[in-house]
Design an enzyme around this catalytic site. Structure first.
Site, PDB file in Angstrom:
ATOM      1  N   CYS A 116     -19.024  32.994 -24.884  1.00 25.93           N
ATOM      2  CA  CYS A 116     -18.628  32.299 -26.114  1.00 25.93           C
ATOM      3  C   CYS A 116     -17.530  33.119 -26.772  1.00 25.93           C
ATOM      4  O   CYS A 116     -17.728  34.300 -27.111  1.00 25.93           O
ATOM      5  CB  CYS A 116     -19.812  32.189 -27.085  1.00 25.93           C
ATOM      6  SG  CYS A 116     -20.987  30.969 -26.585  1.00 25.93           S
ATOM      7  N   LEU A 117     -16.375  32.497 -26.968  1.00 25.51           N
ATOM      8  CA  LEU A 117     -15.286  33.250 -27.578  1.00 25.51           C
ATOM      9  C   LEU A 117     -15.362  33.136 -29.099  1.00 25.51           C
ATOM     10  O   LEU A 117     -15.991  32.239 -29.638  1.00 25.51           O
ATOM     11  CB  LEU A 117     -13.936  32.730 -27.069  1.00 25.51           C
ATOM     12  CG  LEU A 117     -13.763  32.981 -25.571  1.00 25.51           C
ATOM     13  CD1 LEU A 117     -12.573  32.244 -25.024  1.00 25.51           C
ATOM     14  CD2 LEU A 117     -13.607  34.478 -25.323  1.00 25.51           C
TER      15      LEU A 117
END
Lengths: 167, 697
Positions: A116-117
Site C-alpha cells: 500500500c503506497l
C-alpha cells in the site's frame, strides 16, 4: 509529504521524457531505454552514497520486473524478493510493486503482496507523468515503505532473521 | 531489432552497475567497525588502511587516527610524513598547517615532534614551526643580500620580516653563518646589529663631512637629519672620525661645538679682554656662552680679575681708576668715574668698583656722589669760593634791601611764595629739557654751594641785616627831621618799596619769563639798562606789559607800579592774590602781644616808655613799627592826636623825666624816683589804650 532524504534522492534521479506504454511499440523502446538509463544513474548514486538496497532485472520486453531488496536493521540484513508488472496504461498508472514473501503478514498490503503506497504517492505520480519512471517508483514507493514497515514487522516477530549465505 | 539490442545492452550495463561496486562498498563501510573491534581485542595481526596499501606489524600496534577517522597510520609513518611535508614546504612548516595537511590531530604531531627531531640536528622546532637547515641557508643568503644592499641590518627587523624569534635568528641564522654566508660585522655595543665595512666607512665619511662643514654650534638632531645617520651610530662613530669639535653631551639634545668656533670665540674673548681690560657678560651671551661664570673661571684661571654686575674687569682697570682717584685727591679736583671707565659699566658696576678701590684712608679724603668722586680738598676750595660769593651776595642782598624786604614785607611774601612755587614748577619742567650732563654738573656744584650756604648764610644775613637796618633808620630820621611826622609812614614806604619789592618782583617775573621762553639768562643781577634790553627782546605778548613795568621801577610811585604789575602778571597768566587782612591783623596782634609781654616784665623806665610808645603806635595805626629809643619823642608827638589829653600829658612828662634820668646830672636821682612812681601809670596807659582804640580806628 516525503521526507528530506527521499526528496534529495528523487531529485538526483534523471527525469524521463517519452510518454509511452508497453503497447506503444517503437515508443516503448524509447521509453524503456530512458527507464534503464534512469535506473543505472539511480543505482550509481546509491552506490556512491553507500546506500545500495536493491537488485532489479526485467524480462526481455521490459514489462515484468523482479529482483531483491534488503533492509539492514540492528546490524542484520533482511532480504526480500520484489516483483512488479508494467501496467498497460503506464506511465499514467504507476506500477504496483509487490513483496510476495510478506503477503498476509501486514495490513499495509494488497492481495498478492502489493504494497500500500502512501496517500501522497498517487497524486505526486499523476502530477509527474511522464517524467517519473521505475526508479522514481522504487525510491518514492518501496524505499519509504520498507523503512516504516520492516522494523515494525521485526519487532512484532512477524519477520525473523534468516541465516543466509549472501554475497 | 537494433533498438532491442540497445535495451539488452542497457540491461546488461544495469546489472553490471548493480553488481560490480557493491562488494567493495560493503567492505569499506564496515572497515571502521572491524578495526575498532580488532584494536579492542588486541588481536590485530595484519591491518590495512582504507586504501589497502599500508600494513603494519603487531609491534607497532599503536595507531593514529586521522581526523576524519577513516585512515589509520603508524607513528613511524607520521614521522615520515612530517619530514616529507617539511621538505615539500621548503624547509619551514607550521605545526598547525602540518596537522591539517597530514590530516591528524595536532596533539599527535606534538607528541611525535621529538621523534622527528631525534637524529636530525638540522631540524629546529621554533615557535610552533619546524625549520630545517635548507631554509636557514636560504634566509641567510637573503639576509646577506639585504645587508650588502642596506649596509646595516637589525635582528629586530629580521624577526619581523621572517616571523621568527629574535634569539633564533640571532644564534642559528645570522651568527652561525657570519663570515660564511653573511659577510658583515657585528656591532660590539649592540650584538643585534650587523653592518658591513663599507657602510661604516660611508657613514663615517658622511659624519666627517657634516662636522667639518659646520662652523657654529649645532644641535645633534639637525646634523643627524641632514646627514641621515642614526643617532646611535653617530655617537659610536663620533670619536673615531672627529677631532674637529666637541659634543656638549652624549644625549640626543646635545650640541656639536666645532673647535674652530671655540677657538675663534676664545680668540675674540682674549683679544677683547687684552685690548679693553674688561669683558661684558652681554657680549659673552651674544657669543653663545651662557654659562659665562665657569667659562671665565676657566679662561682667566691665572689672571687677576674682578667680577662686576655686568662684566668682568682686569686689575689694570682697577689700578687705573685707583690712580685716577689718587690724582684727583692730590690735585684737589673731582673725578667722573663714568667718563674715566669704559662706557659699558652701569651704575652698580661703578659702585662695586668704588667700594673696592676706596679704602678707609681714601674714603676720608673723598666724597662719593653717584659716579662722581670729589676730594675733600676740592670741596674746601669750593666752600671758600662759595663763601666769598656768599658774602658778596649777602652784602648785595642787604645793600639793595632784599633782606629788609624779607623781614618786613610779610604781606607781599604771601604773594611771592605762591608765585615762587609756580615759577619753580615751570623751572623744573624746562630744566628737564636741558642737557642732562650739564645739569648734573650744575647740580653737584649747587648742592655744595647750598650746603655751604646753609651753614653760613643765616648768620651773615642777620648780621648784615641789623647793620643795614640801623643805617636805614638813620636816614629815615634825617628825613623825619626835615619833613613832618605825618610823612613818616609814607616816606618809609616810599623809600622801601621801589628798592625792595618792585625790583625784586620784576626780577622774579623776568626770571619766570626767561624760563618760559627757554632763554638761558639769569636776570637776578640785571642793571636797569640790561633789564630794559631784555624786555625789548621779549615776544610781543610780554613786551608791552613789561616795558611799562620796568619804567615804574625807576619812578617813586608805588601806585603806578601796582597798576602796571597787574597787567604784567596777567600776561604771565598769574593772579595777584588779594591782601589777606585777617592774616595781617593776626600778625600785628601777635606783635603787639609780644610787646605787651615785654612791657609787663620791664622794670627799666626808659625801656618801658619805649615799649609803651611802640604799643600805642601799633594800636593806633594798626601798623607795626620798629624804632630805636632815640625816636620815642617823635613817636609821642605823632601819637598825640590819638590820645586823650591827660594821657598825652602823662606820657610827655614821663618822657621828660626819662631824658632827665638819661641825661644824668643832679636831678637824675629825683627823676628816677618819679619815674618809678609813674611806671604803673604808663603801663596801664599802654594796656588800656587798646580797648579805647577800635572806635577811633
Amino acid at each position: 509529504m516525503v521526507d528530506e532524504g527521499t526528496r534529495k534522492t528523487l531529485s538526483n534521479i534523471p527525469l524521463l521524457t517519452t510518454k509511452a506504454g508497453p503497447r506503444d511499440k517503437e515508443l516503448w523502446i524509447q521509453r524503456l531505454k530512458e527507464e534503464y538509463q534512469s535506473l543505472i544513474k539511480y543505482v550509481q548514486n546509491n552506490k556512491s552514497a553507500d546506500n545500495d538496497w536493491f537488485r532489479l532485472e526485467s524480462n526481455k520486453e521490459g514489462t515484468k520486473w523482479f529482483g531483491k531488496c534488503w533492509y539492514i536493521h540492528d546490524l542484520l540484513k533482511y532480504e526480500f524478493a520484489v516483483e512488479f508488472d508494467i501496467p498497460v496504461t503506464y506511465p499514467v498508472t504507476a506500477p504496483e510493486i509487490a513483496l510476495p514473501e510478506l503477503d498476509g503478514k501486514t495490513a499495509k498490503m494488497y492481495r498478492g503482496g502489493k504494497i500500500c503506497l502512501s496517500d501522497h504517492f498517487k497524486p505526486l505520480w499523476a502530477r509527474n507523468v511522464p517524467k517519473f519512471g521505475i526508479g522514481h517508483a522504487m525510491a518514492l514507493g518501496l524505499g519509504p515503505w520498507l523503512a516504516v514497515e520492516i522494523p515494525d514487522l521485526i519487532s512484532k516477530g512477524v519477520v525473523s532473521y534468516k541465516e543466509k549465505a549472501n554475497s | 531489432m537494433a533498438d532491442w539490442d540497445e535495451i539488452k545492452r542497457l540491461a546488461a550495463d544495469f546489472q553490471k552497475v548493480q553488481l560490480s561496486s557493491s562488494t567493495q562498498r560493503l567492505s569499506e563501510r564496515n572497515c571502521i567497525e572491524i578495526v575498532t573491534w580488532l584494536i579492542q581485542r588486541k588481536m590485530v595481526d595484519l591491518i590495512f588502511t582504507s586504501d589497502g596499501k599500508e600494513y603494519m606489524t603487531p609491534a607497532h600496534l599503536i595507531l593514529i587516527f586521522t581526523s576524519d577517522g577513516k585512515e589509520y597510520m603508524t607513528p613511524a609513518h607520521l614521522i615520515n610524513d612530517i619530514r616529507g611535508e617539511l621538505y615539500v614546504n621548503g624547509g619551514r612548516v607550521n605545526l598547525v598547517e602540518l596537522a591539517k595537511i597530514i590530516g591528524v590531530d595536532l596533539s599527535h604531531i606534538n607528541a611525535h615532534l621529538n621523534d622527528v627531531l631525534k637524529g636530525h640536528k638540522d631540524i629546529h622546532s621554533v615557535l610552533g614551526q619546524l625549520v630545517d637547515s635548507t631554509y636557514i641557508t636560504k634566509i641567510a643568503g637573503e639576509i646577506n643580500e639585504k645587508l650588502q644592499q642596506q649596509g646595516q641590518i637589525n635582528i629586530n627587523d629580521l624577526t619581523l620580516q621572517y616571523d621568527l624569534p629574535a634569539d633564533f635568528v640571532q644564534q642559528h641564522v645570522v651568527e652561525k653563518n657570519l663570515g660564511k654566508l653573511i659577510f658583515g660585522k657585528q656591532d660590539k655595543k649592540d650584538p643585534r646589529i650587523f653592518f658591513t665595512e663599507t657602510f661604516i666607512a660611508r657613514t663615517k665619511a658622511k659624519i666627517r663631512g657634516a662636522l667639518i662643514g659646520l662652523t657654529k654650534p649645532t644641535p645633534i638632531t639637525v646634523i643627524l637629519s641632514h646627514a641621515d645617520v642614526s643617532e646611535r651610530l653617530f655617537f659610536s662613530l663620533f670619536d673615531q672620525c672627529c677631532s674637529y669639535g666637541s659634543l656638549t653631551s652624549r644625549l640626543v639634545g646635545a650640541q656639536y661645538v666645532p673647535n674652530i668656533y671655540t677657538r675663534s670665540q676664545n680668540e675674540w674673548v682674549n683679544n677683547f679682554y687684552k685690548q679693553n681690560g674688561y669683558l661684558e657678560f652681554d657680549a659673552l651671551n651674544r657669543l653663545g656662552i651662557s654659562d659665562y661664570k665657569t667659562y671665565l673661571k676657566k679662561l682667566f684661571a691665572n689672571d687677576d680679575t674682578i667680577l662686576l654686575k655686568s662684566c668682568v674687569i682686569s686689575k689694570n682697570i682697577l689700578d687705573r681708576a685707583e690712580a685716577d682717584i689718587e690724582e684727583c685727591i692730590n690735585s684737589k679736583s673731582y673725578l667722573d668715574l663714568q667718563n674715566n671707565l669704559p662706557s659699558v659699566f652701569n651704575e652698580q658696576d661703578i659702585q662695586i668698583i668704588t667700594e673696592t678701590i676706596l679704602n678707609t684712608k681714601k674714603l676720608r679724603e673723598t666724597i662719593v656722589i653717584e659716579n662722581y668722586i670729589l676730594s675733600k680738598a676740592f670741596l674746601e676750595t669750593l666752600i671758600v669760593d662759595c663763601s666769598k660769593k656768599l658774602e658778596e651776595n649777602a652784602n648785595k642782598v642787604v645793600e639793595n634791601g632784599k633782606y629788609q624786604h624779607y623781614q618786613t614785607d610779610l604781606q607781599i611774601l604771601n604773594l611771592k611764595t605762591q608765585k615762587m612755587r609756580i615759577c619753580q614748577k615751570k623751572l623744573k619742567l624746562t630744566s628737564g629739557r636741558r642737557e642732562e650732563k650739564k645739569q648734573l654738573v650744575v647740580r653737584v656744584v649747587e648742592v655744595h654751594k647750598e650746603e655751604k650756604r646753609k651753614q653760613n648764610q643765616p648768620r651773615n644775613i642777620i648780621e648784615v641785616g641789623k647793620h643795614n637796618i640801623e643805617e636805614i633808620f638813620e636816614q629815615i630820621q634825617e628825613k623825619l627831621e626835615e619833613e613832618g611826622l605825618d610823612m613818616l609812614i609814607d616816606s618809609i614806604a616810599n623809600y622801601l618799596h621801589p628798592i625792595l619789592n618792585e625790583k625784586d618782583i620784576t626780577t622774579e617775573l623776568l626770571n619766570y619769563i626767561a624760563a618760559e621762553e627757554n632763554m638761558n639768562t639769569v636776570t637776578d643781577n640785571f642793571t636797569n639798562e640790561q633789564r630794559l634790553k631784555f624786555v625789548n627782546d621779549l615776544s610781543q605778548t610780554y613786551k608791552n606789559a613789561f616795558s611799562t613795568l620796568t619804567k615804574t621801577l625807576s619812578g617813586q610811585n608805588v601806585e603806578e607800579f601796582l597798576n602796571s604789575i597787574d597787567d604784567a602778571l596777567a600776561t604771565c597768566s598769574m593772579i595777584l592774590k588779594k591782601i589777606d587782612k585777617k592774616k595781617d591783623r593776626i600778625v600785628i596782634l601777635n606783635h603787639k602781644h609780644s610787646l605787651l609781654e615785654q612791657l609787663d616784665k620791664c622794670d627799666d623806665p626808659a625801656l618801658a616808655l619805649h615799649l609803651t610808645s611802640l604799643i600805642l603806635f601799633v594800636s593806633a595805626t594798626q601798623n607795626m613799627l620798629h624804632a630805636s629809643g632815640r625816636h620815642v619823642s617823635s613817636i609821642l608827638v605823632f601819637l598825640k592826636q590819638f590820645l586823650p589829653p591827660e594821657q598825652a600829658e602823662e606820657l610827655s612828662s614821663y618822657h621828660e623825666f626819662v631824658t632827665l634820668m638819661l641825661g644824668g646830672g643832679s636831678e637824675a636821682e629825683n627823676a628816677k624816683e618819679r619815674l618809678k612812681e609813674k611806671l604803673p601809670i604808663i603801663k596801664t596807659i599802654a594796656t588800656e589804650f587798646k580797648k579805647i582804640n577800635p572806635e577811633k580806628s
